[in-house]
Design a protein around this motif. Sequence first.
Motif, short mmCIF file in Angstrom:
data_model
loop_
_atom_site.label_atom_id
_atom_site.label_comp_id
_atom_site.label_asym_id
_atom_site.label_seq_id
_atom_site.Cartn_x
_atom_site.Cartn_y
_atom_site.Cartn_z
N LEU A 4 -1.61 9.00 -5.25
CA LEU A 4 -1.83 8.79 -6.68
C LEU A 4 -3.31 8.65 -7.01
O LEU A 4 -3.77 9.15 -8.05
CB LEU A 4 -1.07 7.53 -7.14
N THR A 5 -4.06 8.00 -6.13
CA THR A 5 -5.50 7.82 -6.36
C THR A 5 -6.24 9.16 -6.29
O THR A 5 -7.11 9.45 -7.11
CB THR A 5 -6.10 6.84 -5.34
N GLY A 64 -12.14 10.96 -4.81
CA GLY A 64 -10.76 10.50 -4.71
C GLY A 64 -10.36 10.22 -3.28
O GLY A 64 -9.73 9.21 -2.97
N GLY A 65 -10.75 11.11 -2.35
CA GLY A 65 -10.44 10.90 -0.95
C GLY A 65 -11.17 9.72 -0.36
O GLY A 65 -10.60 8.94 0.42
N ALA A 66 -12.44 9.56 -0.71
CA ALA A 66 -13.22 8.44 -0.18
C ALA A 66 -12.65 7.10 -0.65
O ALA A 66 -12.53 6.15 0.14
CB ALA A 66 -14.68 8.56 -0.63
N VAL A 67 -12.28 7.01 -1.92
CA VAL A 67 -11.70 5.78 -2.47
C VAL A 67 -10.32 5.54 -1.88
O VAL A 67 -9.98 4.41 -1.50
CB VAL A 67 -11.62 5.85 -4.01
N PHE A 81 -8.41 1.93 -10.61
CA PHE A 81 -7.05 2.45 -10.62
C PHE A 81 -6.32 2.08 -9.33
O PHE A 81 -5.16 1.61 -9.37
CB PHE A 81 -7.10 3.97 -10.77
N LEU A 82 -6.96 2.26 -8.19
CA LEU A 82 -6.35 1.90 -6.90
C LEU A 82 -6.06 0.41 -6.83
O LEU A 82 -4.99 -0.01 -6.37
CB LEU A 82 -7.27 2.32 -5.75
N ALA A 112 -2.31 -1.24 -6.39
CA ALA A 112 -2.02 -2.11 -5.25
C ALA A 112 -1.59 -3.49 -5.70
O ALA A 112 -0.71 -4.11 -5.09
CB ALA A 112 -3.26 -2.20 -4.35
N TRP A 113 -2.18 -3.98 -6.77
CA TRP A 113 -1.82 -5.30 -7.30
C TRP A 113 -0.36 -5.30 -7.76
O TRP A 113 0.39 -6.24 -7.48
CB TRP A 113 -2.74 -5.69 -8.45
#
Length: 334
Positions: free
Chosen positions: A104-105, A127-130, A318-319, A323-324
């Motif tokens: 999703l991220t 996006g991949g790094a995050v 967003f991530l 996760a929260w």
Amino acid sequence: MASFSDLRTRTRTLFPGLLLAVTIAAAAKFLSEHYAAPVMLFALLIGMAFNFMADENSTGKGVVFASKTLLRTGIVLLGARITLGDIAGIGASGLVTVASLMALTIGFGFICARLFSRGWRFAVLTGGAVAICGASAALALAAIIPHNDKTERNVLFTVVAVTTLSTIAMIIYPVLSALGGLTDAQSGFLIGATVHDVAQVVGAGYSISTEAGDMATIVKLLRVTLLPAVLIILALALARRESGFSQVRLPLFVVGFGAVTLANSFGLIPAALAALLVDASSWLLVIAIAALGVRTNMKAMLDLGWRHVAVIVLETVFLLALAWVAVSTGLAGV
């Protein structure tokens, strides 16, 4: 086969630039250990101070070799820190949650890039790094995507940004977890699933408790474990886009990364050797980052503008939000 004379000539050509990158990496390691700051950031900043040597005849080729060949070698050896058994401690629900957060991220990265008029390459990098594992993921992804005149500065920006955001998160996320009333296990999962770099995950997790630190480390390693899957999917997608599945060729470093990971998972690599390979990988990646720093023009970095920052900050927030929700609703299984 190259003759000894050719090898000696090539070594002489590459040595000055390699020595420069290694020296910068050693200085970055020293500063990181003595001032408790990210080694990648030090390597980048020091390297950027030597940008005037990037185009020198004596150092240019060695710097390019360090930023490309040593980078790919470091990524291959990175597989020695990962085993498929790391997944067992999280369970099926945790695995599905982490994989979903990552997917999703990365998808959200494309939306943000489009909103702020950034290209798809930048969306993949940030996006991949995050989503995966910070600077290491950015470097691995950059080795696969087709390069253009903006690739190197985008990679450097991404590495600087995720390293900086990881350091901020290491301080803020434990406080947010406490204010939100999360348990130690929930806090560990949240940190492991959201903080970009491994060192900051460990620092943030164990600042809460041993349980939180253990959970954070396992979840983070799970994200790293999924890196080869993301690389393979990206390589296949790019190959199909260019010439169809009949011409699909995975980059050798991706194959090597997967092979080392599988070998480590099945116990084919002795623990002592695995530790040496992980240390070697760490050094090679820092040397590669130092070389990328040398090749980076600061003016070109500053010309990127606020839209680059907005994309990666929004992806990070967003991530964290996803996760929260996952830990607070029990979807994460903790």
